[in-house]
Design an enzyme around this catalytic site. Structure first.
Site, PDB file in Angstrom:
ATOM      1  N   ARG A   1      13.149  -5.426  -0.505  1.00 18.26           N
ATOM      2  CA  ARG A   1      13.636  -4.870  -1.763  1.00 18.26           C
ATOM      3  C   ARG A   1      12.551  -4.075  -2.470  1.00 18.26           C
ATOM      4  O   ARG A   1      12.836  -3.070  -3.139  1.00 18.26           O
ATOM      5  CB  ARG A   1      14.125  -5.987  -2.696  1.00 18.26           C
ATOM      6  CG  ARG A   1      15.483  -6.533  -2.358  1.00 18.26           C
ATOM      7  CD  ARG A   1      16.252  -6.994  -3.592  1.00 18.26           C
ATOM      8  NE  ARG A   1      15.456  -7.768  -4.524  1.00 18.26           N
ATOM      9  CZ  ARG A   1      15.447  -9.090  -4.593  1.00 18.26           C
ATOM     10  NH1 ARG A   1      16.152  -9.800  -3.725  1.00 18.26           N
ATOM     11  NH2 ARG A   1      14.722  -9.712  -5.494  1.00 18.26           N
TER      12      ARG A   1
ATOM     13  N   ASP B   1      -2.204   9.751 -10.266  1.00 22.47           N
ATOM     14  CA  ASP B   1      -2.153   8.677 -11.266  1.00 22.47           C
ATOM     15  C   ASP B   1      -0.719   8.437 -11.732  1.00 22.47           C
ATOM     16  O   ASP B   1      -0.281   7.277 -11.876  1.00 22.47           O
ATOM     17  CB  ASP B   1      -3.038   9.021 -12.464  1.00 22.47           C
ATOM     18  CG  ASP B   1      -4.519   8.922 -12.147  1.00 22.47           C
ATOM     19  OD1 ASP B   1      -4.867   8.320 -11.100  1.00 22.47           O
ATOM     20  OD2 ASP B   1      -5.331   9.432 -12.938  1.00 22.47           O
TER      21      ASP B   1
ATOM     22  N   HIS C   1      -5.267  14.696  -8.504  1.00 28.55           N
ATOM     23  CA  HIS C   1      -5.435  13.308  -8.961  1.00 28.55           C
ATOM     24  C   HIS C   1      -4.601  12.959 -10.188  1.00 28.55           C
ATOM     25  O   HIS C   1      -4.097  11.822 -10.273  1.00 28.55           O
ATOM     26  CB  HIS C   1      -6.916  13.021  -9.223  1.00 28.55           C
ATOM     27  CG  HIS C   1      -7.718  12.923  -7.957  1.00 28.55           C
ATOM     28  ND1 HIS C   1      -7.715  11.800  -7.159  1.00 28.55           N
ATOM     29  CD2 HIS C   1      -8.527  13.826  -7.337  1.00 28.55           C
ATOM     30  CE1 HIS C   1      -8.498  11.995  -6.105  1.00 28.55           C
ATOM     31  NE2 HIS C   1      -9.002  13.216  -6.189  1.00 28.55           N
TER      32      HIS C   1
ATOM     33  N   ASP D   1       0.841  -1.192   0.000  1.00 32.32           N
ATOM     34  CA  ASP D   1       0.000   0.000   0.000  1.00 32.32           C
ATOM     35  C   ASP D   1       0.883   1.251   0.000  1.00 32.32           C
ATOM     36  O   ASP D   1       1.862   1.323   0.765  1.00 32.32           O
ATOM     37  CB  ASP D   1      -0.911   0.000   1.235  1.00 32.32           C
ATOM     38  CG  ASP D   1      -1.927   1.123   1.190  1.00 32.32           C
ATOM     39  OD1 ASP D   1      -2.955   0.966   0.494  1.00 32.32           O
ATOM     40  OD2 ASP D   1      -1.691   2.150   1.846  1.00 32.32           O
TER      41      ASP D   1
ATOM     42  N   ASN E   1      -2.708  12.898  -3.035  1.00 32.21           N
ATOM     43  CA  ASN E   1      -3.710  13.389  -3.988  1.00 32.21           C
ATOM     44  C   ASN E   1      -4.209  14.778  -3.585  1.00 32.21           C
ATOM     45  O   ASN E   1      -4.398  15.654  -4.438  1.00 32.21           O
ATOM     46  CB  ASN E   1      -4.894  12.418  -4.071  1.00 32.21           C
ATOM     47  CG  ASN E   1      -4.676  11.344  -5.119  1.00 32.21           C
ATOM     48  OD1 ASN E   1      -3.885  11.523  -6.044  1.00 32.21           O
ATOM     49  ND2 ASN E   1      -5.379  10.229  -4.991  1.00 32.21           N
TER      50      ASN E   1
ATOM     51  N   GLU F   1      -4.730   2.479  -4.250  1.00 32.13           N
ATOM     52  CA  GLU F   1      -3.269   2.568  -4.146  1.00 32.13           C
ATOM     53  C   GLU F   1      -2.656   1.277  -3.624  1.00 32.13           C
ATOM     54  O   GLU F   1      -1.506   1.252  -3.183  1.00 32.13           O
ATOM     55  CB  GLU F   1      -2.871   3.730  -3.229  1.00 32.13           C
ATOM     56  CG  GLU F   1      -3.227   3.550  -1.768  1.00 32.13           C
ATOM     57  CD  GLU F   1      -4.635   4.022  -1.425  1.00 32.13           C
ATOM     58  OE1 GLU F   1      -4.900   4.295  -0.248  1.00 32.13           O
ATOM     59  OE2 GLU F   1      -5.485   4.129  -2.344  1.00 32.13           O
TER      60      GLU F   1
END
Length: 256
Positions: free
Chosen positions: A191, A145, A141, A128, A136, A171
């Site tokens: 990683r 993106d 937005h 996440d 945002n 997300e």
């Protein structure tokens, strides 16, 4: 002396025999002329018919070419629909539906190998983007993106070629890594966090640091007599560890 010929009386020294022969020749010539005219008419009719057939054949070739072109476009369109049905349009990664199919197949393979000498574990990593709503709100937005696309590219570059990477929603991303046991998965997970942090995308509202980061939760599925969890339970374990990573301060992987 007067003689009657073809059209009446003629002054000629010919007898009736030659006139009959002349008349027969004349009539034969008319018959041959009529036959030639009929043959010429038939030849012209055949030529017209041949020309019509050629035009129809050309039109048929054009129609066939158009059918082939439309069939090719339909096949491309169908393939595009199939691709669109499996992939997320923003990031190009697998979508949630395709991920669930992959997860089910890997779990079934692990279960099938449970009684063999070669176990088939698989790892699930829930990922996440940290404080993404704040990102945002700060940048808008469209920038959000682009951030997700950059994160997706970084994760894709960090996973193995055999791994499956999907956008789970919003997300959230998920990695399904076949034939990856707990130790190897625990090495791969950090990683992924490093790869996203290495993008150095500014994120002033991120509580974990000044750049975009991710939190990750890891779970390993291994169907056996000791571990008969369904794949959904493995996914829930990964999700619970993701939230544990967030509670611990974000920008980290929780593997147990």
């Amino acid at each position: 002396m007067r003689h009657r010929g073809l059209g009446g009386t003629h002054r000629c020294g010919l007898g009736r025999g030659p006139w009959r022969a002349l008349r027969a020749w004349w009539l034969g010539r008319r018959v041959r002329g009529d036959r030639r005219r009929r043959l010429h008419g038939q030849v012209h009719a055949l030529r017209r018919e041949l020309a019509d057939l050629r035009r129809e054949n050309n039109a048929l070739r054009l129609r066939n070419a158009e059918v082939e072109r439309l069939s090719s476009r339909l096949m491309e369109f169908s393939q595009g629909l199939a691709h669109a049905g499996r992939h997320d349009p923003l990031t190009g990664l697998l979508n949630r539906g395709a991920f669930e199919v992959v997860l089910g197949d890997l779990h079934a393979a692990s279960r099938a190998a449970a009684d063999t000498d070669t176990p088939r574990p698989y790892a699930v990593m829930m990922i996440d983007v940290d404080c993404f709503k704040a990102y945002n709100d700060r940048f808008g937005h469209p920038a959000g993106d682009r951030c997700l696309q950059a994160v997706a590219a970084a994760l894709r570059a960090a996973v193995r070629r055999s791994d499956f990477l999907a956008r789970y929603g919003g997300e959230e991303f998920v990695v399904v890594a076949p034939d990856l046991g707990p130790d190897a998965a625990a090495t791969l997970a950090p990683r992924l966090c490093d790869a996203v942090r290495g993008l150095a995308l500014p994120h002033p509202a991120n509580t974990a640091g000044p750049v975009v980061t991710v939190s990750l939760g890891l779970a390993v599925g291994l169907a056996s007599t000791d571990d008969a969890r369904p794949s959904a339970e493995v996914l829930r374990d990964a999700d619970r560890r993701l939230y544990a990573a967030k509670d611990a301060g974000r920008d980290r992987a929780r593997v147990a």
